[in-house]
Design a protein around this motif. Structure first.
Motif, PDB file in Angstrom:
ATOM      1  N   SER A  17       0.830  -1.209   0.000  1.00 50.19           N
ATOM      2  CA  SER A  17       0.000   0.000   0.000  1.00 50.19           C
ATOM      3  C   SER A  17       0.860   1.252   0.000  1.00 50.19           C
ATOM      4  O   SER A  17       0.587   2.209  -0.743  1.00 50.19           O
ATOM      5  CB  SER A  17      -0.919   0.011   1.215  1.00 50.19           C
ATOM      6  N   ASN A  18       1.899   1.252   0.810  1.00 54.84           N
ATOM      7  CA  ASN A  18       2.816   2.395   0.844  1.00 54.84           C
ATOM      8  C   ASN A  18       3.528   2.567  -0.492  1.00 54.84           C
ATOM      9  O   ASN A  18       3.691   3.686  -0.993  1.00 54.84           O
ATOM     10  CB  ASN A  18       3.829   2.246   1.969  1.00 54.84           C
ATOM     11  N   ARG A  19       3.949   1.458  -1.090  1.00 54.55           N
ATOM     12  CA  ARG A  19       4.633   1.513  -2.384  1.00 54.55           C
ATOM     13  C   ARG A  19       3.677   2.023  -3.463  1.00 54.55           C
ATOM     14  O   ARG A  19       4.059   2.818  -4.319  1.00 54.55           O
ATOM     15  CB  ARG A  19       5.177   0.126  -2.751  1.00 54.55           C
ATOM     16  N   ASN A  21       1.166   4.055  -3.051  1.00 55.18           N
ATOM     17  CA  ASN A  21       1.003   5.501  -2.865  1.00 55.18           C
ATOM     18  C   ASN A  21       2.180   6.276  -3.443  1.00 55.18           C
ATOM     19  O   ASN A  21       1.993   7.321  -4.075  1.00 55.18           O
ATOM     20  CB  ASN A  21       0.812   5.831  -1.389  1.00 55.18           C
ATOM     21  N   LYS A  22       3.393   5.773  -3.243  1.00 54.84           N
ATOM     22  CA  LYS A  22       4.573   6.452  -3.801  1.00 54.84           C
ATOM     23  C   LYS A  22       4.553   6.424  -5.326  1.00 54.84           C
ATOM     24  O   LYS A  22       4.881   7.420  -5.978  1.00 54.84           O
ATOM     25  CB  LYS A  22       5.847   5.795  -3.283  1.00 54.84           C
ATOM     26  N   LEU A  23       4.169   5.291  -5.890  1.00 57.80           N
ATOM     27  CA  LEU A  23       4.090   5.194  -7.346  1.00 57.80           C
ATOM     28  C   LEU A  23       3.002   6.110  -7.897  1.00 57.80           C
ATOM     29  O   LEU A  23       3.182   6.739  -8.945  1.00 57.80           O
ATOM     30  CB  LEU A  23       3.837   3.743  -7.765  1.00 57.80           C
ATOM     31  N   ARG A  24       1.888   6.203  -7.189  1.00 56.42           N
ATOM     32  CA  ARG A  24       0.803   7.087  -7.616  1.00 56.42           C
ATOM     33  C   ARG A  24       1.294   8.539  -7.641  1.00 56.42           C
ATOM     34  O   ARG A  24       1.009   9.289  -8.580  1.00 56.42           O
ATOM     35  CB  ARG A  24      -0.391   6.938  -6.674  1.00 56.42           C
ATOM     36  N   GLU A  25       2.038   8.926  -6.623  1.00 62.26           N
ATOM     37  CA  GLU A  25       2.598  10.279  -6.579  1.00 62.26           C
ATOM     38  C   GLU A  25       3.564  10.509  -7.737  1.00 62.26           C
ATOM     39  O   GLU A  25       3.572  11.585  -8.340  1.00 62.26           O
ATOM     40  CB  GLU A  25       3.303  10.519  -5.250  1.00 62.26           C
ATOM     41  N   MET A  26       4.382   9.502  -8.046  1.00 62.54           N
ATOM     42  CA  MET A  26       5.318   9.621  -9.178  1.00 62.54           C
ATOM     43  C   MET A  26       4.557   9.824 -10.481  1.00 62.54           C
ATOM     44  O   MET A  26       4.946  10.651 -11.315  1.00 62.54           O
ATOM     45  CB  MET A  26       6.182   8.368  -9.309  1.00 62.54           C
ATOM     46  N   LEU A  27       3.495   9.072 -10.670  1.00 64.91           N
ATOM     47  CA  LEU A  27       2.734   9.168 -11.918  1.00 64.91           C
ATOM     48  C   LEU A  27       2.001  10.500 -12.025  1.00 64.91           C
ATOM     49  O   LEU A  27       1.880  11.055 -13.113  1.00 64.91           O
ATOM     50  CB  LEU A  27       1.744   8.003 -12.020  1.00 64.91           C
TER      51      LEU A  27
END
Length: 63
Positions: A17-19, A21-27
């Motif tokens: 879940s944390n990963r 969220n980080k990927l979503r922010e990157m995108l």
């Protein structure tokens, strides 16, 4: 044994879940450009997360 399995699944769900969220922010921060590797990892991580959530939901039937 059951507690260990639940602990592992819960912590893996938290990590993914944390990963995710980080990927979503990157995108979202791409400013119109598509980062293919981040999108691919996002989709794979989302799939793994859904699988683990399904396992967690049905764990009572198996153990």
């Amino acid at each position: 044994m059951r507690r260990q399995a639940e602990w592992y699944v819960d912590h893996r769900i938290e990590y993914l879940s944390n990963r995710l969220n980080k990927l979503r922010e990157m995108l979202e921060a791409q400013n119109g450009q598509l980062h293919y590797d981040a999108l691919k990892e996002f989709l794979e991580t989302r799939g793994r997360l859904k699988e683990l959530e399904n396992i967690r939901q049905h764990m009572d039937d198996w153990i």
